[in-house]
Structures are given as C-alpha cells and as structure tokens.
Design a protein around this motif. Structure first.
Motif, PDB file in Angstrom:
ATOM      1  N   THR A  92     -28.920 -34.994  76.047  1.00  0.00           N
ATOM      2  CA  THR A  92     -27.989 -36.005  75.539  1.00  0.00           C
ATOM      3  C   THR A  92     -28.697 -36.844  74.484  1.00  0.00           C
ATOM      4  O   THR A  92     -29.929 -36.936  74.475  1.00  0.00           O
ATOM      5  CB  THR A  92     -27.493 -36.945  76.658  1.00  0.00           C
ATOM      6  N   VAL A  93     -27.908 -37.455  73.631  1.00  0.00           N
ATOM      7  CA  VAL A  93     -28.457 -38.341  72.606  1.00  0.00           C
ATOM      8  C   VAL A  93     -29.221 -39.477  73.293  1.00  0.00           C
ATOM      9  O   VAL A  93     -30.309 -39.868  72.849  1.00  0.00           O
ATOM     10  CB  VAL A  93     -27.319 -38.889  71.708  1.00  0.00           C
ATOM     11  N   GLU A  94     -28.677 -39.979  74.384  1.00  0.00           N
ATOM     12  CA  GLU A  94     -29.312 -41.072  75.110  1.00  0.00           C
ATOM     13  C   GLU A  94     -30.681 -40.671  75.652  1.00  0.00           C
ATOM     14  O   GLU A  94     -31.644 -41.442  75.574  1.00  0.00           O
ATOM     15  CB  GLU A  94     -28.411 -41.553  76.252  1.00  0.00           C
ATOM     16  N   ALA A  95     -30.791 -39.468  76.215  1.00  0.00           N
ATOM     17  CA  ALA A  95     -32.067 -39.002  76.775  1.00  0.00           C
ATOM     18  C   ALA A  95     -33.115 -38.821  75.674  1.00  0.00           C
ATOM     19  O   ALA A  95     -34.289 -39.135  75.873  1.00  0.00           O
ATOM     20  CB  ALA A  95     -31.866 -37.687  77.531  1.00  0.00           C
ATOM     21  N   ILE A  96     -32.682 -38.320  74.533  1.00  0.00           N
ATOM     22  CA  ILE A  96     -33.613 -38.114  73.414  1.00  0.00           C
ATOM     23  C   ILE A  96     -34.103 -39.472  72.905  1.00  0.00           C
ATOM     24  O   ILE A  96     -35.309 -39.674  72.686  1.00  0.00           O
ATOM     25  CB  ILE A  96     -32.948 -37.295  72.296  1.00  0.00           C
ATOM     26  N   ALA A  97     -33.190 -40.422  72.727  1.00  0.00           N
ATOM     27  CA  ALA A  97     -33.568 -41.761  72.270  1.00  0.00           C
ATOM     28  C   ALA A  97     -34.482 -42.432  73.287  1.00  0.00           C
ATOM     29  O   ALA A  97     -35.478 -43.069  72.923  1.00  0.00           O
ATOM     30  CB  ALA A  97     -32.320 -42.599  72.029  1.00  0.00           C
ATOM     31  N   ARG A  98     -34.179 -42.294  74.556  1.00  0.00           N
ATOM     32  CA  ARG A  98     -34.981 -42.898  75.618  1.00  0.00           C
ATOM     33  C   ARG A  98     -36.412 -42.343  75.613  1.00  0.00           C
ATOM     34  O   ARG A  98     -37.378 -43.085  75.818  1.00  0.00           O
ATOM     35  CB  ARG A  98     -34.307 -42.681  76.974  1.00  0.00           C
ATOM     36  N   ALA A  99     -36.566 -41.045  75.356  1.00  0.00           N
ATOM     37  CA  ALA A  99     -37.897 -40.444  75.329  1.00  0.00           C
ATOM     38  C   ALA A  99     -38.768 -41.088  74.253  1.00  0.00           C
ATOM     39  O   ALA A  99     -39.934 -41.412  74.483  1.00  0.00           O
ATOM     40  CB  ALA A  99     -37.793 -38.938  75.101  1.00  0.00           C
ATOM     41  N   SER A 100     -38.204 -41.302  73.075  1.00  0.00           N
ATOM     42  CA  SER A 100     -38.946 -41.942  71.993  1.00  0.00           C
ATOM     43  C   SER A 100     -39.212 -43.417  72.322  1.00  0.00           C
ATOM     44  O   SER A 100     -40.328 -43.919  72.120  1.00  0.00           O
ATOM     45  CB  SER A 100     -38.169 -41.826  70.679  1.00  0.00           C
ATOM     46  N   THR A 101     -38.206 -44.084  72.845  1.00  0.00           N
ATOM     47  CA  THR A 101     -38.342 -45.500  73.197  1.00  0.00           C
ATOM     48  C   THR A 101     -39.424 -45.683  74.256  1.00  0.00           C
ATOM     49  O   THR A 101     -40.256 -46.594  74.154  1.00  0.00           O
ATOM     50  CB  THR A 101     -36.987 -46.054  73.684  1.00  0.00           C
ATOM     51  N   ASN A 102     -39.453 -44.806  75.248  1.00  0.00           N
ATOM     52  CA  ASN A 102     -40.459 -44.885  76.302  1.00  0.00           C
ATOM     53  C   ASN A 102     -41.864 -44.630  75.775  1.00  0.00           C
ATOM     54  O   ASN A 102     -42.843 -45.080  76.368  1.00  0.00           O
ATOM     55  CB  ASN A 102     -40.147 -43.913  77.439  1.00  0.00           C
ATOM     56  N   ALA A 103     -41.971 -43.918  74.653  1.00  0.00           N
ATOM     57  CA  ALA A 103     -43.271 -43.666  74.037  1.00  0.00           C
ATOM     58  C   ALA A 103     -43.702 -44.821  73.132  1.00  0.00           C
ATOM     59  O   ALA A 103     -44.771 -44.785  72.532  1.00  0.00           O
ATOM     60  CB  ALA A 103     -43.231 -42.361  73.248  1.00  0.00           C
ATOM     61  N   GLY A 104     -42.854 -45.853  73.023  1.00  0.00           N
ATOM     62  CA  GLY A 104     -43.199 -47.018  72.224  1.00  0.00           C
ATOM     63  C   GLY A 104     -42.549 -47.075  70.860  1.00  0.00           C
ATOM     64  O   GLY A 104     -42.860 -47.943  70.046  1.00  0.00           O
ATOM     65  N   TYR A 105     -41.617 -46.156  70.611  1.00  0.00           N
ATOM     66  CA  TYR A 105     -40.934 -46.083  69.323  1.00  0.00           C
ATOM     67  C   TYR A 105     -39.429 -46.101  69.556  1.00  0.00           C
ATOM     68  O   TYR A 105     -38.799 -45.039  69.672  1.00  0.00           O
ATOM     69  CB  TYR A 105     -41.364 -44.824  68.562  1.00  0.00           C
ATOM     70  N   PRO A 106     -38.852 -47.302  69.663  1.00  0.00           N
ATOM     71  CA  PRO A 106     -37.408 -47.381  69.916  1.00  0.00           C
ATOM     72  C   PRO A 106     -36.597 -46.549  68.911  1.00  0.00           C
ATOM     73  O   PRO A 106     -36.822 -46.611  67.713  1.00  0.00           O
ATOM     74  CB  PRO A 106     -37.113 -48.878  69.760  1.00  0.00           C
ATOM     75  N   ALA A 107     -35.697 -45.754  69.463  1.00  0.00           N
ATOM     76  CA  ALA A 107     -34.871 -44.857  68.648  1.00  0.00           C
ATOM     77  C   ALA A 107     -33.405 -45.175  68.890  1.00  0.00           C
ATOM     78  O   ALA A 107     -32.986 -45.374  70.037  1.00  0.00           O
ATOM     79  CB  ALA A 107     -35.154 -43.410  68.999  1.00  0.00           C
ATOM     80  N   THR A 108     -32.633 -45.218  67.811  1.00  0.00           N
ATOM     81  CA  THR A 108     -31.193 -45.409  67.934  1.00  0.00           C
ATOM     82  C   THR A 108     -30.499 -44.369  67.065  1.00  0.00           C
ATOM     83  O   THR A 108     -30.965 -44.075  65.957  1.00  0.00           O
ATOM     84  CB  THR A 108     -30.756 -46.827  67.477  1.00  0.00           C
ATOM     85  N   PRO A 109     -29.420 -43.773  67.587  1.00  0.00           N
ATOM     86  CA  PRO A 109     -28.688 -42.786  66.775  1.00  0.00           C
ATOM     87  C   PRO A 109     -28.220 -43.434  65.483  1.00  0.00           C
ATOM     88  O   PRO A 109     -27.709 -44.551  65.483  1.00  0.00           O
ATOM     89  CB  PRO A 109     -27.513 -42.380  67.654  1.00  0.00           C
ATOM     90  N   ALA A 110     -28.410 -42.727  64.383  1.00  0.00           N
ATOM     91  CA  ALA A 110     -28.010 -43.250  63.085  1.00  0.00           C
ATOM     92  C   ALA A 110     -26.546 -42.949  62.785  1.00  0.00           C
ATOM     93  O   ALA A 110     -26.064 -43.272  61.712  1.00  0.00           O
ATOM     94  CB  ALA A 110     -28.912 -42.681  61.990  1.00  0.00           C
ATOM     95  N   GLY A 111     -25.844 -42.298  63.725  1.00  0.00           N
ATOM     96  CA  GLY A 111     -24.426 -42.039  63.559  1.00  0.00           C
ATOM     97  C   GLY A 111     -24.109 -40.888  62.624  1.00  0.00           C
ATOM     98  O   GLY A 111     -23.012 -40.763  62.128  1.00  0.00           O
ATOM     99  N   GLN A 112     -25.077 -40.020  62.379  1.00  0.00           N
ATOM    100  CA  GLN A 112     -24.861 -38.885  61.482  1.00  0.00           C
ATOM    101  C   GLN A 112     -24.820 -37.577  62.252  1.00  0.00           C
ATOM    102  O   GLN A 112     -25.059 -36.523  61.693  1.00  0.00           O
ATOM    103  CB  GLN A 112     -25.964 -38.826  60.416  1.00  0.00           C
ATOM    104  N   GLY A 113     -24.555 -37.635  63.539  1.00  0.00           N
ATOM    105  CA  GLY A 113     -24.565 -36.426  64.365  1.00  0.00           C
ATOM    106  C   GLY A 113     -23.479 -35.454  63.964  1.00  0.00           C
ATOM    107  O   GLY A 113     -22.468 -35.817  63.394  1.00  0.00           O
ATOM    108  N   SER A 114     -23.736 -34.172  64.262  1.00  0.00           N
ATOM    109  CA  SER A 114     -22.743 -33.131  63.973  1.00  0.00           C
ATOM    110  C   SER A 114     -22.661 -32.160  65.117  1.00  0.00           C
ATOM    111  O   SER A 114     -23.503 -32.074  65.930  1.00  0.00           O
ATOM    112  CB  SER A 114     -23.078 -32.393  62.695  1.00  0.00           C
TER     113      SER A 114
END
Length: 114
Positions: A92-114
C-alpha cells in the motif's frame, strides 16, 4: 535395427518435433504474463523530507524496497522524490511511506500515482 527399436525411434522423433511446435508458444505465454503483471502494477511518487547527503537516497531506497510488493524504487536526490513501482494487491502507499518515515525520511504521496 529391429522393428520395435525403429518404432521407438520414430515415436521419439515425432514427439520431439511436436514439442518444438508447443515450445514456440512459450514466448507468447510469457509475454502475456508480463502484460498482466504490468497491468496490476502501480506507480507512485513520494515527496521525501530530510535528504541532505549522498547516502540518504540509498537509505530511502533500501527502506522502500523492503516493503513486500515493491518492484522498484528510483530516488531523485535533487527533486527530493522517490518513484515507486509496486503491486497494489500486496503493498500500500501507506506502508511504503511508513517504511521511509521509519528510516528517518518522512515520505508523503505526491498525488501523481497511476
């Protein structure tokens, strides 16, 4: 050569020639599988915070690739983004973002998904 040996040789030759006809279908089946896989993949671009050095993109990429279902990750240090190809039936987009955030690099979907 006796008759049964000749019959066996003929059957083997026919079997092998018939196998060639079926093996020519394998590339088409593989191509179809690739099309189906591509149809189920999605691409999402994430805005990534806190990337300040050359090692940061490696950490982000590694964290995101660790999520089951992620096929590829390309991090653009200059744009501070990560583009992820993933299987939405697994990741999921949430799980992917959470993985980066947990590594110290907050990630948010840029809304360009396809």
């Amino acid at each position: 050569m006796n008759r049964s040996a000749m019959s066996l040789a003929a059957l083997v030759a026919l079997g092998l020639s018939g196998f060639g006809a079926f093996s020519s279908l394998a590339p088409a089946a593989a191509g179809t599988a690739a099309i189906v896989a591509a149809a189920t993949e999605r691409t999402e671009t994430f805005a990534i915070e806190n990337m300040t050095c050359a090692l940061c993109p490696i950490t982000v990429k590694t964290a995101m690739e660790y999520v089951d279902g992620v096929k590829s990750v390309k991090v653009n240090f200059d744009a501070k983004t990560a583009t992820v190809v993933y299987d939405p039936s697994i990741a999921t987009v949430e799980a992917i973002a959470r993985a980066s955030t947990n590594a110290g690099y907050p990630a948010t979907p840029a809304g360009q998904g396809s």
